[in-house]
Design an enzyme around this catalytic site. Sequence first.
Site: not given
Lengths: 357, 393
Positions: B112, B230
Amino acid sequence: MSDLLYSEEEEALRSAVRDLLTDHCDAPGVIARTESGTPHHLALWKALTDGMGLAGLLVPEELDGQGATHREVAVVMEELGRAVAPVPYLTSAVVATEALLACGTDDLLRDLATGTTIGALAVALNVAPGAAYRVVRHEDGLLHGELTGIADAAVADVLLVPADDGGLYAVDATTATVTPQTSLDLTRPLATVTLAGVQGRLLGDAEPAVRRALRAGAGLLASEQFGLAEWTLTETVRYLRERKQFNRPVGGFQSIKHRLAQLWLEVVNTRAAARNAADALANGDDVDMAVTVAQAYAAPVAVHAAEEALQLHGGIGMTWEHPVHLYLKRAKADSIAYGTPGAHREALAALADLQAP
Amino acid sequence: MTDAEELRNRTRELLAAHPPASTDRLDFLRARFDAGLAWVHYPQGLGGLGAPRSLQAVVDAELEAAGAPDNDPRRIGIGLGMAAPTILQYGTEEQKRRFLRPLWTGEEVWCQLFSEPGAGSDLAALGTRAVREGEDWVVNGQKVWTSSAHVARWAILIARTDPDVPKHRGITYFVCDMTDPGVEVRPLRQVTGEAEFNEVFLTGVRIPDARRLGEIGDGWKVAQTTLNNERVAIGGMRLPREGGMIGPISKTWRERPELRTHDLHQRLLKLWVESEVSRLTAERLRQQLVAGQPGPEGAGMKLAFARLNQEISGLEVELLGEEGLLYDDWTMRRPELVDFTGREAGYRYLRSKGNSIEGGTSEVLLNIVAERVLGLPPEPRTDKDVAWKDLAR
């Protein structure tokens, strides 16, 4: 794994109890009552018991009870905690009722289930489920002695008294001398019970009955603590969204926001712990662990929530007319009732096999 | 409508056609994906059957009982927890078909590319630029704290495509090929001694417009999907009693009576209670999700997780006394997976310090709880209407 949610029926029960409390148990009324000679709200008790049958939730239907479980009782306790309602629900409909269920005393259970008779277990409120408690002397068929710290004894019709012969006795409260003690918690007052050679009816063995009663009391007290904490948090958030200082809502300052967010986390955790204890009591699984964990966790949270509520209300929080003091006094007393958090952690050491040095 | 019985039958058919004992691991995972049993709530053709999410447990139980291999969610956590839900929600049909299968089987690892040296908690302040050139975007900038970048095939990336509008509006979301020229990954050694994180330098990286996720300038909205998933992934694991950090310290306490003191006992019991209660809250949240009534508790789970990990591992180092003065290994290495609980107490203590920073600092999460759950006023914003290029940096 236990069911930690509320059923639709439980939510309906909650609504009904909350509506009743909204109509009949406002804070100014509770405060006024604490200053009178009769702190208990017996008209509310009648509405809860006569009107809704709530005193008999734990009593089987064949004994005029509702045949419900601790899960439903827990919902009632949450609502009574939100209102710091001055009724002997925990002491009579839970603790005394559990003691009688252990003894199998049908006639008294019928009386308690309808709410026409109020019962009180004559064990001091601070005694933990596994701890020692005081007993009276049983001599020549009569009971002699003095017991202190008996919650709601002032309104009890029947006292369940442990004696030194190992028996639990039912005593007509009119034959005892019940002297109110000046109590920290004005809404669940304590009293001294003096027995000067009075008659008692043997109900059964005291030991298993007292243990069972105190365990249920401790487990369901967590639901009261959850309700109390949730009310103080909600009320504090409401106040701080409106109250301005330095030309900003006080609830917009980051240090305040973080404290309230932290408190919210604790309250959410308390609900899970209290639900788990109620479900365990209802189903008989892992009960000692669930009750111990719930009490060790919920008691400090309720105190923390009430203390934060007082502080964050500023000066108004220190006044007699604002109800936050009722919650603080109840929360602090609750943290001692049926065992302190420390006493429950000590019990946990054995249950979780984490022995002391 | 797919029900539990149908899923059970489908799972048994998969197991019959591909017996785990005699089937290659990857072949089995591909077959499972193609049968729609990877994540049953995903659409047909994309590893799912459009079934209720709660029914995944039925499939998992059957597969576990048969000893079937899993896709090692620990190794592919960023792809599963962040990239996949974002691609599912914002990707084109072509993107979904290209990326989801190798992501789920673990053939392609994801990382990410969000945080930057100047944009951590203030993520929308990011300065990595993406400039349109024909059918491509040319990306220049620097990212940081990138776990798994050294093993990743793909990255989800947010970059600034319009510096003339306020910071939240000029961002666009891309999928970046980590093997492209111009992508340079440098290890970033951490307090634990190892390099789980990396710095990633992007120099003239060309990303085709076909690898954009969502509309141009809508990247902030797309990123919210990633970030919300997340936090759920970090804090929302289902654990047995003593399943988290409290497990190793409890075991040490039982096995090493010579280490016990009254002070440590009091602190251990308190943390044990808090761990158990936190576990119950996670379980309650899970039950709410299954019942279709998601609650706001998820917002707090990561906060509790971070604090407990830090307090428990700190206590564990103390409990160990003389041994607590030692450390297992300071060798600089680049692990393939993020591991909070592995290795020894000293490592756990140091690694858990990151738990209150990664995936949103505890301070930012407390603001989120205060504003979104409790409805308290938002933080004052001085940059709301200022073009990104005019912000002080």
